[in-house]
Design an enzyme around this catalytic site. Structure first.
Site, PDB file in Angstrom:
ATOM      1  N   GLU A  44       0.833  -1.203   0.000  1.00 50.37           N
ATOM      2  CA  GLU A  44       0.000   0.000   0.000  1.00 50.37           C
ATOM      3  C   GLU A  44       0.872   1.259   0.000  1.00 50.37           C
ATOM      4  O   GLU A  44       1.782   1.398   0.821  1.00 50.37           O
ATOM      5  CB  GLU A  44      -0.903  -0.006   1.237  1.00 50.37           C
ATOM      6  CG  GLU A  44      -1.810   1.210   1.366  1.00 50.37           C
ATOM      7  CD  GLU A  44      -2.646   1.171   2.638  1.00 50.37           C
ATOM      8  OE1 GLU A  44      -3.626   1.927   2.720  1.00 50.37           O
ATOM      9  OE2 GLU A  44      -2.332   0.384   3.556  1.00 50.37           O
ATOM     10  N   LYS A 126      -8.724   4.423  -2.698  1.00 48.88           N
ATOM     11  CA  LYS A 126      -9.288   3.866  -1.471  1.00 48.88           C
ATOM     12  C   LYS A 126     -10.544   4.652  -1.102  1.00 48.88           C
ATOM     13  O   LYS A 126     -10.522   5.879  -1.011  1.00 48.88           O
ATOM     14  CB  LYS A 126      -8.239   3.952  -0.357  1.00 48.88           C
ATOM     15  CG  LYS A 126      -8.590   3.229   0.927  1.00 48.88           C
ATOM     16  CD  LYS A 126      -7.396   3.294   1.889  1.00 48.88           C
ATOM     17  CE  LYS A 126      -7.651   2.540   3.163  1.00 48.88           C
ATOM     18  NZ  LYS A 126      -6.488   2.588   4.089  1.00 48.88           N
ATOM     19  N   CYS A 160      -5.868  -2.336   2.659  1.00 53.14           N
ATOM     20  CA  CYS A 160      -5.894  -2.235   4.110  1.00 53.14           C
ATOM     21  C   CYS A 160      -7.295  -2.458   4.674  1.00 53.14           C
ATOM     22  O   CYS A 160      -7.940  -3.462   4.403  1.00 53.14           O
ATOM     23  CB  CYS A 160      -5.317  -0.878   4.513  1.00 53.14           C
ATOM     24  SG  CYS A 160      -4.762  -0.757   6.218  1.00 53.14           S
TER      25      CYS A 160
END
Length: 325
Positions: A44, A126, A160
């Site tokens: 990430e 995200k 995540c």
């Protein structure tokens, strides 16, 4: 193609250097290609580096670090994107990698998926930055909540704690992902975070009946010391929290996971296992109850400015103007 060699990569960024980190990523792609790897997942926002400072500093303290990250963030298109694209094309490898993307004056946690010919297949942001991350990154929209066809199969991506959003995961399951790219920061939040990552990725493999290729980053002692000096934080919050692994559709680990240090987990993914699993449990098919439970996904791009009359004909606009008068 029924079998694909995949790699989950645990790699350290070059702190405060976009160009340095890109060079490390390209070198790793070249190395993996010599081992026959066709699909690779990197951590990430490894380019330029994860904003560890946002976890350990108060908002009024982090401004210098925030501005430094803006300076080093990736723009799209850019020479760095072209370089990764060229490396993927040269290696004939599908590459999934996390970047901090700069768009104007805003930053986003972005996952990029390059096909084996170097084409950028997906650029997804995200959808919900986690806790401290909301001080740094804006929110993405639903355009990336889909799986895409690639040279190695149908790939979905999440970052995540998006794995803690069941409906986001189901959007990819329902879209038929065969390989799931998962990425987390690494060297973050301690040993408990390591176990949470393991639970999350193994659970997703079971529910999706897909292979999960999961990558976390790594900070060595010198990098930890530099962050500590720059932010005044103790070592605990920037330690452990690594779990780089590959999981099969039965939720089983393929090889030993990496919990520390740089390296990669490499495994051959036999895609026929997916059909064997789904014949027993297909969460988006025969093992679902759409009459009772369904998911509505808005994949409309959320542009800041939209033309009110976009898509209307000239006659439509003239009629709307006439009525308004």
């Amino acid at each position: 193609m029924s079998e694909i060699r995949a790699a989950a990569v645990q790699i350290s960024p070059v702190l405060y250097s976009r160009e340095g980190t890109v060079e490390r990523v390209i070198a790793k792609i070249e190395q993996l290609s010599r081992h026959g790897v066709r699909f690779a997942v990197f951590p990430e926002t490894v380019i330029p580096y994860y904003p560890y400072f946002s976890f350990v500093q108060r908002p009024f303290e982090m401004r210098p670090q925030h501005l430094k990250l803006m300076e080093q963030a990736v723009t799209i298109p850019s020479p760095e994107i072209d370089a990764i694209s060229a490396a993927a094309r040269q290696a004939e490898m599908v590459v999934s990698i996390g970047v901090t993307e700069r768009d104007g004056g805003s930053l986003y946690n972005t996952q990029l998926l390059f096909d084996a010919d170097g084409n950028l297949l997906q650029r997804r942001r995200k959808i919900m930055p986690t806790y401290h991350e909301r001080m740094i990154w804006g929110q993405g929209d639903g355009t990336g909540l889909r799986a895409v066809d690639s040279a190695v199969g149908r790939v979905g991506q999440l970052a995540c704690w998006e794995h803690y959003i069941p409906l986001a995961r189901h959007a990819l399951i329902a879209d038929g992902e065969q390989i799931h790219s998962a990425m987390w920061p690494g060297s973050f939040a301690g040993e408990r975070f390591t176990r949470q990552i393991e639970i999350s990725v193994r659970n997703h493999a079971l529910e999706s009946a897909a292979f999960v290729v999961n990558a976390t980053a790594w900070l060595d002692a010198d990098q930890q010391a530099r962050i500590m000096a720059d932010t005044g934080c103790p070592v605990g919050p920037i330690s452990d929290g690594c779990f780089t692994a590959i999981v099969n559709p039965h939720g089983e680990l393929l090889g030993e996971p990496l919990l520390a240090g740089e390296g990669e987990v490499i495994a051959d993914l036999n895609l026929s296992v997916i059909d064997a699993r789904k014949s027993q449990m297909d969460a988006a098919g025969h093992y679902s109850r759409p009459d009772l439970l369904s998911l509505l996904v808005d994949r409309t791009p959320q542009a800041q400015v939209r033309d009110r009359f976009e898509g209307s004909t000239k006659a439509d606009v003239e009629e709307m103007d006439r009525v308004a008068v």
